[in-house]
Scaffold this active site. Structure first.
Site, PDB file in Angstrom:
ATOM      1  N   CYS A   1       0.659  -1.275   0.053  1.00  0.00           N
ATOM      2  CA  CYS A   1      -0.213  -0.093   0.123  1.00  0.00           C
ATOM      3  C   CYS A   1       0.917   1.216  -0.037  1.00  0.00           C
ATOM      4  CB  CYS A   1      -0.669  -0.028   1.433  1.00  0.00           C
ATOM      5  SG  CYS A   1      -1.711  -1.517   1.483  1.00  0.00           S
TER       6      CYS A   1
ATOM      7  N   LEU B   1      -3.489  -1.747  -1.893  1.00  0.00           N
ATOM      8  CA  LEU B   1      -3.426  -2.620  -2.835  1.00  0.00           C
ATOM      9  C   LEU B   1      -4.066  -4.183  -2.003  1.00  0.00           C
ATOM     10  CD1 LEU B   1      -2.902  -3.912  -5.804  1.00  0.00           C
ATOM     11  CD2 LEU B   1      -0.422  -4.060  -4.823  1.00  0.00           C
TER      12      LEU B   1
ATOM     13  N   ASN C   1       2.026   0.018   5.395  1.00  0.00           N
ATOM     14  CA  ASN C   1       2.167  -0.401   4.125  1.00  0.00           C
ATOM     15  C   ASN C   1       3.190  -1.647   4.189  1.00  0.00           C
ATOM     16  OD1 ASN C   1       3.467  -0.609   1.356  1.00  0.00           O
ATOM     17  ND2 ASN C   1       5.148   0.906   1.994  1.00  0.00           N
TER      18      ASN C   1
ATOM     19  N   ASP D   1      -3.303  -9.156   8.296  1.00  0.00           N
ATOM     20  CA  ASP D   1      -2.294  -8.940   9.282  1.00  0.00           C
ATOM     21  C   ASP D   1      -2.052  -7.497   9.797  1.00  0.00           C
ATOM     22  OD1 ASP D   1      -1.662  -7.688   6.800  1.00  0.00           O
ATOM     23  OD2 ASP D   1       0.231  -8.300   6.296  1.00  0.00           O
TER      24      ASP D   1
ATOM     25  N   SER E   1      11.155 -11.921  -5.867  1.00  0.00           N
ATOM     26  CA  SER E   1      12.256 -11.651  -6.420  1.00  0.00           C
ATOM     27  C   SER E   1      13.476 -12.323  -5.666  1.00  0.00           C
ATOM     28  CB  SER E   1      12.748 -10.341  -6.280  1.00  0.00           C
ATOM     29  OG  SER E   1      13.252  -9.654  -5.345  1.00  0.00           O
TER      30      SER E   1
END
Length: 631
Positions: free
Chosen positions: A2, A51, A75, A100, A363
C-alpha cells in the site's frame, strides 16, 4: 502492499484538514488502487491507499483497534502474522478481520514500541495511540518499504511512502540539498542518509520514531542491526542443511496471498533458487517472467528459459530495446529523486509483464549482499590480503603513484583494467571499498563540478558515509565490513528503492525472500570461506542449491541485470547523449562544467572511453529536476 501518508503536530495539536491528507494519498494512488481512507483527530491525520493482497475485503485502513485506543496505517506484509495472531489471542486479544494489519495493532497494544521485534516481514507503518497521544513510526529491518519525513513550518511533521506524497503538501520547501547532488553523482542514487530536498529525511531501515505532542522531534531509535562479529562453527553439511531450511522457510512464508502470485526469473543464481523452491512448494506451475535485451552479450533470457523448462513454469518473456528510452520521463516520475541505476528500466518492464498475470511477485534480491556475491567482494578480500602484507607507508605511495599513471583502459580486457585496483590498494580497506562501489570517482566528479558548486559542497565527500559505516561495523574483517556497508547503504538506497518504485508504479507487490532477516543473520555469521572461496562468491549458497540447479546456472560468470546504455549512447541514442551537455536545466543550476561534459560525451561516442554511467546519471538528474519543477 500500500501507500501511507500523514500529518502530526508536534507542538500544539492543531486540527488537520482531511482534504490535505487525502491529497497526499492521491499522489500515491498507484501504490493502492483498491481502496483509500483518511482519519483525523486533534493534532493528527492518517491516510492510506490499499492494494488488496490478504483478506481482500476485510481489512480497510486506517484501522482502529477493537478497543478504539489505537489507529493504524500500514504498508507491507507481515509473514508471521498467523503465528502472532495465535499468541495474541491467548493473551486476550480480539480480532475482527483475517489480515495482518489488525495483528500489528494487537501487538502494539501488548508490547508497545517493542512490537516491531516480533514482526517478520517488510513494513512501514504509523500507529497513533489515542490514550498516550503519541505517534509511532517504524520501518522494517532491511528497508524494503520506504518512509519519507519532513518537518513543516506550521510545527507539523508530514510523512509518506514516497516523496511525491510530501510534494502534495503546500508547505513543503522545494530547495535542493547540494550535498545530495554530491551523493547522487557518487552513488547513482540519493542514499537513505539524505534526500534531494533540504528538510526532507528518510526513516532509516530498522529504526523507529516515537513522537509526543509538546515535545521536539526526537532522533530515530535503531531497533535492529546485523552483526558480522560472530562466526558460526560446524560441518559444511550441517551449515548447508541449516541454510536450505532457512531458504525454504523464507520462500514458502512469502507465498501466502489471496491473489495470483509469481516470480521474476533472470536465469541467475538468486532468482533461479527462489523459483526452484517455489516449484518445490507449489502444486501448480509457478508463473515466471523475464526481460531480455537486443544485445546478445547482455541477454540472459536463454538462461531464464532453461530454468523455466527445468521446473515447468508458466513462463513469459519480453525484450527491452533502445525504443524503451522514451520511457525515461516515466522513470524519473516514479523515483522523484534522481536515480541512475539503469536497470530500473528493465525492472519496470518486467514488473509490467508480471502484473499482466499476477499481483504478487517474488524476487531474488538480497543474496549478493548477504552471501558476498558481487565481484567487488572477491576483490575486497584479495586486496585486504595485500594490505595485510604491505605496510601502508609503502603501499600508499607505491600504488597511489602507479594508479595515477595507469591509463583508464575501458576498452581493454577486464584483467588489464588495473587503475581502480591500484588506487584502491593505495588506500585502507574502507577507503578502497568506498571507491569500488561508486558510480563516479572523486576525481571525475571534481572534474565536472563548477567552482561555485565546489564551494557549496565544502569539505563534504560522499564516500565518508560508507567509510564511517565500515569503520564502525560490528565485524571482524574487511569483507564483513564491506557487506555490512552494502546492507546498510547500497541495498536500501539502490536495490530496494528500484524494486519498490518500479513494482508499485504498476500496483504490483514485490517480495524478497532472500532478505528474510533470519537468513541475513545466518549469512553474516558464516566464516569467510563459506562466502568466498576459489574466486567465487556465495560459495555455500551455490553448494546448497546444487541439489536443484545445474552448474551451468550456478557457476557461470555473474552478469546482473545490465542495461546496454554504453552501446545505446554510441548508436541509436548518440544524439540524446549530446543533448546532455547542452541541457538548459543543468546549465541553470550552475553546478556543472558543461564544456567538460561535452568533451566526455564525444569521448564516449568515439569509444575512446566508457562514460556511459556518468552520462546516464546526468541525463536522469536533468529529467528528475524537470519532474520536480525546481530547475
Amino acid at each position: 502492499m500500500c501507500g501511507i501518508a500523514g500529518i502530526y503536530h508536534l507542538e500544539t495539536p492543531k486540527p488537520v484538514e482531511p482534504a490535505r491528507v487525502e491529497a497526499m494519498c492521491d499522489a500515491l494512488a498507484h501504490r493502492g488502487p483498491d481502496g483509500s481512507g483518511v482519519w483525523t483527530a486533534p493534532g493528527v491525520g492518517l491516510g492510506h491507499r490499499r492494494l488488496s493482497i490478504i483478506d481482500l475485503a476485510g481489512s480497510p485502513q486506517p484501522m482502529a483497534s477493537p478497543d478504539g485506543r489505537a489507529m493504524l496505517v500500514f504498508n507491507g506484509e507481515i509473514y508471521n502474522y498467523r503465528e502472532l495472531r495465535c499468541d495474541l489471542k491467548a493473551w486476550g486479544a480480539e480480532f475482527r478481520t483475517d489480515g495482518d494489519s489488525e495483528v500489528i495493532l494487537a501487538a502494539w497494544r501488548r508490547w508497545g514500541p517493542e512490537c516491531v521485534t516480533r514482526l517478520h516481514g517488510m513494513f512501514a507503518f504509523a500507529i497513533y495511540d489515542l490514550d498516550a497521544r503519541t505517534l509511532f513510526l517504524a520501518r522494517d529491518r532491511l528497508g524494503v518499504k520506504p518512509l519519507f519525513l519532513a518537518p513543516l513550518s506550521d510545527g507539523s511533521l508530514a510523512f509518506g511512502s514516497e516523496l511525491k506524497a510530501l510534494l502534495a503538501h503546500p508547505l513543503l520547501r522545494r530547495e535542493i540539498d547540494p550535498l545530495a547532488i554530491e551523493d547522487y553523482l557518487a552513488w547513482g542514487y540519493v542514499p537513505d542518509t539524505r534526500s534531494i530536498l533540504k528538510g526532507v529525511t528518510k526513516l532509516p531501515a530498522g529504526h523507529s520514531l516515537l513522537l509526543r505532542h509538546g515535545q521536539p522531534l526526537p532522533r530515530a531509535t535503531q531497533w535492529w542491526d546485523v552483526s558480522f562479529a560472530e562466526r558460526r562453527r560446524g560441518k559444511v553439511e550441517d551449515l548447508e542443511a541449516e541454510l536450505l531450511h532457512l531458504l525454504r522457510e523464507a520462500v514458502t512464508s512469502r507465498m501466502a496471498a489471496d491473489v495470483p502470485l509469481g516470480a521474476f526469473l533472470s536465469g541467475g543464481v538468486d532468482s533461479s533458487s527462489v523459483v526452484a523452491l517455489m516449484a518445490e512448494a507449489s502444486a501448480q506451475p509457478v508463473k515466471t517472467c523475464s526481460i531480455g535485451f537486443d544485445i546478445a552479450a547482455l541477454d540472459e533470457s536463454d538462461y531464464a528459459a532453461q530454468v523455466a523448462r527445468r521446473f515447468g513454469t508458466d513462463h513469459r518473456a519480453r525484450q527491452v530495446s533502445p525504443d524503451d528510452f522514451e520511457a525515461i520521463d516515466a522513470i524519473a516520475g516514479m523515483f522523484d529523486e534522481p536515480f541512475a541505476d539503469a536497470s530500473a528500466l528493465p525492472t519496470w518492464r518486467v514488473c509490467q509483464l508480471a502484473r499482466e498475470s499476477v499481483t504478487v511477485a517474488l524476487s531474488g534480491d538480497g543474496a549478493d549482499e548477504a552471501f558476498a556475491g558481487y565481484r567487488r567482494h572477491v576483490f575486497q578480500r584479495g586486496e585486504d590480503r595485500v594490505r595485510g602484507i604491505i605496510p601502508q607507508a609503502i603501499r600508499g605511495p607505491l600504488f597511489g603513484s602507479l594508479g595515477k599513471l595507469y591509463p583508464k583502459a575501458d576498452w581493454a580486457p577486464r584483467p588489464l583494467r588495473a587503475k581502480a585496483t591500484l588506487l584502491s590498494l593505495a588506500a585502507d580497506s574502507a577507503q578502497g571499498y568506498a571507491r569500488a562501489i561508486g558510480f563516479a570517482a572523486p576525481e571525475l566528479r571534481d572534474g565536472i563540478y563548477s567552482e561555485d558548486f565546489r564551494w557549496l559542497r565544502g569539505g563534504y565527500r560522499a564516500e565518508h558515509a560508507v567509510i564511517d559505516l565500515m569503520r564502525g561495523a560490528p565485524a571482524r574483517s574487511g569483507l564483513d565490513r564491506a557487506q555490512y556497508a552494502d546492507l546498510k547503504h547500497w541495498l536500501p538506497g539502490d536495490i530496494l528503492t528500484k524494486v519498490d518504485r518500479t513494482s508499485m508504479a504498476v500496483s504490483l507487490e514485490a517480495r524478497e525472500p532472500l532478505l528474510d532477516h533470519r537468513l541475513i543473520e545466518f549469512a553474516a555469521s558464516l566464516p569467510e570461506t563459506m562466502r568466498v572461496r576459489a574466486g567465487q562468491g556465495k560459495w555455500l549458497m551455490k553448494r546448497t542449491m546444487r541439489r536443484s540447479l545445474p552448474d551451468e546456472i550456478l557457476y557461470r560468470p555473474k552478469q546482473g541485470f545490465v542495461t546496454p546504455i554504453a552501446q545505446w549512447f554510441r548508436g541509436p541514442l548518440a544524439s540524446s547523449a549530446r543533448e546532455i551537455a547542452s541541457s538548459a536545466t543543468l546549465a541553470r543550476t550552475g553546478w556543472l562544467d558543461t564544456g567538460r561534459i561535452g568533451t566526455l560525451v564525444e569521448e564516449h561516442i568515439a569509444a575512446r572511453s566508457d562514460h556511459s554511467r556518468l552520462l546516464w546519471q546526468l541525463l536522469m538528474l536533468d529529467r528528475s529536476l524537470t519532474h520536480l519543477g525546481i530547475a
